[in-house]
Design a protein around this motif. Structure first.
Motif, mmCIF file in Angstrom:
data_model
loop_
_atom_site.group_PDB
_atom_site.id
_atom_site.type_symbol
_atom_site.label_atom_id
_atom_site.label_comp_id
_atom_site.label_asym_id
_atom_site.label_seq_id
_atom_site.Cartn_x
_atom_site.Cartn_y
_atom_site.Cartn_z
ATOM 1 N N MET A 1 67.877 -25.167 75.009
ATOM 2 C CA MET A 1 69.281 -24.897 75.055
ATOM 3 C C MET A 1 69.993 -26.223 75.245
ATOM 4 O O MET A 1 69.496 -27.109 75.922
ATOM 5 N N LYS A 2 71.157 -26.338 74.633
ATOM 6 C CA LYS A 2 71.953 -27.559 74.744
ATOM 7 C C LYS A 2 73.346 -27.220 75.255
ATOM 8 O O LYS A 2 73.921 -26.198 74.904
ATOM 9 N N ARG A 3 73.886 -28.092 76.100
ATOM 10 C CA ARG A 3 75.264 -27.975 76.568
ATOM 11 C C ARG A 3 76.090 -28.980 75.779
ATOM 12 O O ARG A 3 75.776 -30.179 75.752
ATOM 13 N N LEU A 4 77.102 -28.486 75.082
ATOM 14 C CA LEU A 4 77.948 -29.365 74.289
ATOM 15 C C LEU A 4 78.893 -30.125 75.199
ATOM 16 O O LEU A 4 79.544 -29.544 76.061
ATOM 17 N N GLN A 5 78.952 -31.445 74.995
ATOM 18 C CA GLN A 5 79.848 -32.300 75.752
ATOM 19 C C GLN A 5 80.793 -32.979 74.775
ATOM 20 O O GLN A 5 80.683 -32.774 73.568
ATOM 21 N N ALA A 6 81.702 -33.768 75.279
ATOM 22 C CA ALA A 6 82.720 -34.393 74.435
ATOM 23 C C ALA A 6 82.115 -35.186 73.280
ATOM 24 O O ALA A 6 82.577 -35.084 72.147
ATOM 25 N N ASN A 7 81.082 -35.984 73.535
ATOM 26 C CA ASN A 7 80.539 -36.869 72.513
ATOM 27 C C ASN A 7 79.125 -36.520 72.053
ATOM 28 O O ASN A 7 78.636 -37.111 71.098
ATOM 29 N N ASP A 8 78.461 -35.614 72.753
ATOM 30 C CA ASP A 8 77.081 -35.298 72.392
ATOM 31 C C ASP A 8 76.674 -33.967 73.018
ATOM 32 O O ASP A 8 77.514 -33.235 73.514
ATOM 33 N N ALA A 10 73.773 -32.211 75.728
ATOM 34 C CA ALA A 10 72.785 -32.506 76.762
ATOM 35 C C ALA A 10 71.860 -31.313 76.933
ATOM 36 O O ALA A 10 72.309 -30.165 76.885
ATOM 37 N N GLY A 11 70.576 -31.574 77.137
ATOM 38 C CA GLY A 11 69.612 -30.506 77.357
ATOM 39 C C GLY A 11 69.882 -29.780 78.665
ATOM 40 O O GLY A 11 70.285 -30.379 79.651
ATOM 41 N N VAL A 12 69.687 -28.465 78.655
ATOM 42 C CA VAL A 12 69.857 -27.639 79.849
ATOM 43 C C VAL A 12 68.501 -27.001 80.154
ATOM 44 O O VAL A 12 67.992 -26.231 79.337
ATOM 45 N N PRO A 13 67.916 -27.309 81.311
ATOM 46 C CA PRO A 13 66.627 -26.714 81.635
ATOM 47 C C PRO A 13 66.779 -25.215 81.925
ATOM 48 O O PRO A 13 67.712 -24.817 82.623
#
Length: 54
Positions: A1-8, A10-13
């Motif tokens: 799963m990924k958390r969308l951030q402003a520029n990229d 981030a992986g979410v455990p």
């Protein structure tokens, strides 16, 4: 799963709660295949699953 951030992204455990003898619980990372044993339907976030088409 990924958390969308402003520029990229981030992986979410992903973790599950394992109940401990005598009460309480402990968070344990999910295995690589994502399978969780002993879960209940009530534990799933059905709204987000439906929104994802599951």
């Amino acid at each position: 799963m990924k958390r969308l951030q402003a520029n990229d992204a981030a992986g979410v455990p992903l973790k599950q709660v394992v109940m401990l003898p005598g009460g309480g619980g402990s968070y344990v990372p999910l295995p690589a295949d994502g399978r969780v044993s002993g879960g209940w339907v009530g534990d799933a976030d059905t709204l987000s699953q439906e929104a994802a088409g599951l």
